[in-house]
Design a protein around this motif. Structure first.
Motif, PDB file in Angstrom:
ATOM      1  N   UNK A 152       0.693  -1.426  -0.197  1.00 63.41           N
ATOM      2  CA  UNK A 152       0.108   0.095  -0.023  1.00 63.41           C
ATOM      3  C   UNK A 152       0.811   1.284  -0.051  1.00 63.41           C
ATOM      4  N   UNK A 153       1.771   1.265   0.811  1.00 61.00           N
ATOM      5  CA  UNK A 153       2.801   2.470   0.793  1.00 61.00           C
ATOM      6  C   UNK A 153       3.680   2.492  -0.368  1.00 61.00           C
ATOM      7  N   UNK A 154       4.049   1.472  -0.920  1.00 61.24           N
ATOM      8  CA  UNK A 154       4.784   1.493  -2.261  1.00 61.24           C
ATOM      9  C   UNK A 154       3.665   2.045  -3.380  1.00 61.24           C
ATOM     10  N   UNK A 155       2.527   1.656  -3.326  1.00 65.49           N
ATOM     11  CA  UNK A 155       1.597   2.131  -4.228  1.00 65.49           C
ATOM     12  C   UNK A 155       1.333   3.618  -4.107  1.00 65.49           C
ATOM     13  N   UNK A 156       1.376   4.068  -2.881  1.00 63.89           N
ATOM     14  CA  UNK A 156       1.178   5.452  -2.500  1.00 63.89           C
ATOM     15  C   UNK A 156       2.444   6.201  -3.163  1.00 63.89           C
ATOM     16  N   UNK A 157       3.557   5.757  -3.298  1.00 62.00           N
ATOM     17  CA  UNK A 157       4.699   6.301  -3.790  1.00 62.00           C
ATOM     18  C   UNK A 157       4.992   5.957  -5.347  1.00 62.00           C
ATOM     19  N   UNK A 257       5.085  14.702   8.896  1.00 60.34           N
ATOM     20  CA  UNK A 257       4.386  13.631   8.327  1.00 60.34           C
ATOM     21  C   UNK A 257       5.075  13.038   7.334  1.00 60.34           C
ATOM     22  N   UNK A 258       5.904  13.827   6.482  1.00 58.88           N
ATOM     23  CA  UNK A 258       6.705  13.046   5.241  1.00 58.88           C
ATOM     24  C   UNK A 258       7.780  12.090   5.983  1.00 58.88           C
ATOM     25  N   UNK A 259       8.394  12.724   7.033  1.00 66.10           N
ATOM     26  CA  UNK A 259       9.542  11.851   7.767  1.00 66.10           C
ATOM     27  C   UNK A 259       8.945  10.636   8.351  1.00 66.10           C
ATOM     28  N   UNK A 265       7.958   3.262   5.897  1.00 63.98           N
ATOM     29  CA  UNK A 265       8.382   2.411   4.716  1.00 63.98           C
ATOM     30  C   UNK A 265       9.545   1.837   4.985  1.00 63.98           C
ATOM     31  N   UNK A 266      10.654   2.209   5.486  1.00 69.42           N
ATOM     32  CA  UNK A 266      11.922   1.611   5.906  1.00 69.42           C
ATOM     33  C   UNK A 266      11.582   0.567   6.797  1.00 69.42           C
TER      34      UNK A 266
END
Length: 382
Positions: A152-157, A257-259, A265-266
């Motif tokens: 899901x996170x990868x899709x967001x990116x 938020x971005x951090x 993700x990491x």
């Protein structure tokens, strides 16, 4: 066909001992190897098990059929999950599963197995395999969860500039921050309309800061541009921009938020890597356990069925055949010729697939000899 989509198939059969069981074995071996090597054969040694009454055997036959189906299901689930976990290296699946087409090693182990044909081995096998099934559900659920969150996170990116996360694209210096009057907007400009943007953006609304737009990023179709203007002109600017197919992204620069997104993700990526090795090891070990249990069940089934078919005293030879794929039909015919005398009704139903009550309830095929298929074609690649 991919080299790893097919494993292999074995036929576990038994026939009554003639003068000796060795003679039964030699006769089969000669008949199947003299023309065309129809199959690769080995003896399947089943220890002498205590028999009990006929009623007990009939009951065991039914119980074993259910146990066989259950254990096979778990073996296939573990194999299939191994394929899912190995993702892009599906060709590694076979080398990670013990049954690399050579079951005889597992069969050899069976020589040391001895028990009575009461309920002990059933409970023992069922409990062990049931535990593997439950553990697999728990481990698969945890790993799939992790994998899903990461995807899901990868899709967001990934994806288009209209929807994707901009955390790894924009920098602090791209924005006017902490100003009472000014605000920086992010605009997606189709590449085809970029010249219009350069000409028009300063005049789309009043109070746009001249020369405040830069291209921050591009994908296949669009540029991501910033532009700074007075807060009170924002609505007017958005409205006008839409007419020219310039889309203003709803975005506020928030470093925290971005951090947090990047760290999450990491973390997920590291967790997935950490869990991968132990999970593959667990699958290898437990595939082997479940597979051995499955062979045990097959052996018990052959024993029970052989005693029911051929009577007492116990006198039969179990044999493991690995058919040659191209000559399976011929092998069936040779086996039929060898053993048709065992069963007067066999002639009538040799090719019929019908259910004979009380015999091999779990499978429809019926032959004059005892027959069970061990299908090691365990993987269904989608």
């Amino acid at each position: 066909q991919d080299k790893y989509t097919k494993m292999t198939e074995f036929w576990l059969i038994s026939a009554p001992g003639e003068k000796t069981c060795q003679q039964t074995w030699e006769k089969l071996h000669a008949a199947t190897t003299k023309n065309n090597n129809l199959s690769t054969n080995s003896k399947f040694n089943i220890p002498d098990l205590k028999v009990g009454t006929l009623d007990v055997l009939v009951g065991l036959s039914d119980e074993l059929a259910k146990l066989d189906a259950f254990v096979e299901g778990v073996v296939k689930k573990v194999a299939q999950y191994m394929a899912d976990v190995l993702e892009d290296s599906k060709d590694k699946v076979q080398e990670n599963l013990l049954a690399n087409g050579d079951l005889s090693f597992e069969v050899e182990k069976f020589k040391n197995y001895s028990c009575s044909l009461d309920t002990v081995p059933f409970l023992f096998i069922f409990k062990g395999v049931n535990q593997i099934d439950n553990d697999l559900k728990a481990r698969a659920s945890a790993y799939n969860n992790l994998k899903g969150n990461l995807q899901n996170l990868e899709r967001k990116n990934a994806g288009s500039l209209l929807t994707r996360s901009l955390a790894d694209i924009v920098k602090k210096e791209d924005f006017v921050l902490d100003s009472e009057y000014l605000v920086t907007l992010l605009v997606i400009v189709p590449k085809l309309n970029y010249n219009d943007w350069v000409k028009q953006y300063e005049t789309l609304a009043e109070m746009v800061v001249p020369r405040s737009s830069n291209v921050l990023f591009e994908d296949q179709d669009s540029y991501l541009c910033n532009v700074t203007l007075f807060r009170k002109a924002v609505d007017d600017f958005k409205h006008k921009a839409r007419e020219y197919k310039f889309m203003v992204r709803d975005f506020q620069y928030n470093e925290e938020e971005m951090k947090a997104d990047k760290e999450e993700m990491n973390r997920l990526s590291t967790d997935k890597k950490k869990q991968f090795g132990p999970l593959v090891r667990w699958l290898k070990v437990n595939f082997s356990e479940a597979f051995i249990a499955w062979i045990h069940v097959k052996a018990l089934r052959v024993f029970v069925e052989s005693v029911l078919r051929y009577g007492l005293p116990v006198n039969f030879q179990a044999m493991l055949l690995q058919p040659n794929k191209k000559t399976m039909k011929k092998l069936r015919e040779v086996l039929y010729d060898l053993y048709k005398h065992l069963d007067s009704s066999a002639a009538a139903i040799i090719d019929a697939t019908m259910d004979i009550p009380g015999l091999n309830l779990s499978q429809q095929e019926y032959y004059p000899y005892v027959y069970y298929k061990i299908d090691c074609n365990l993987l269904e690649f989608k």
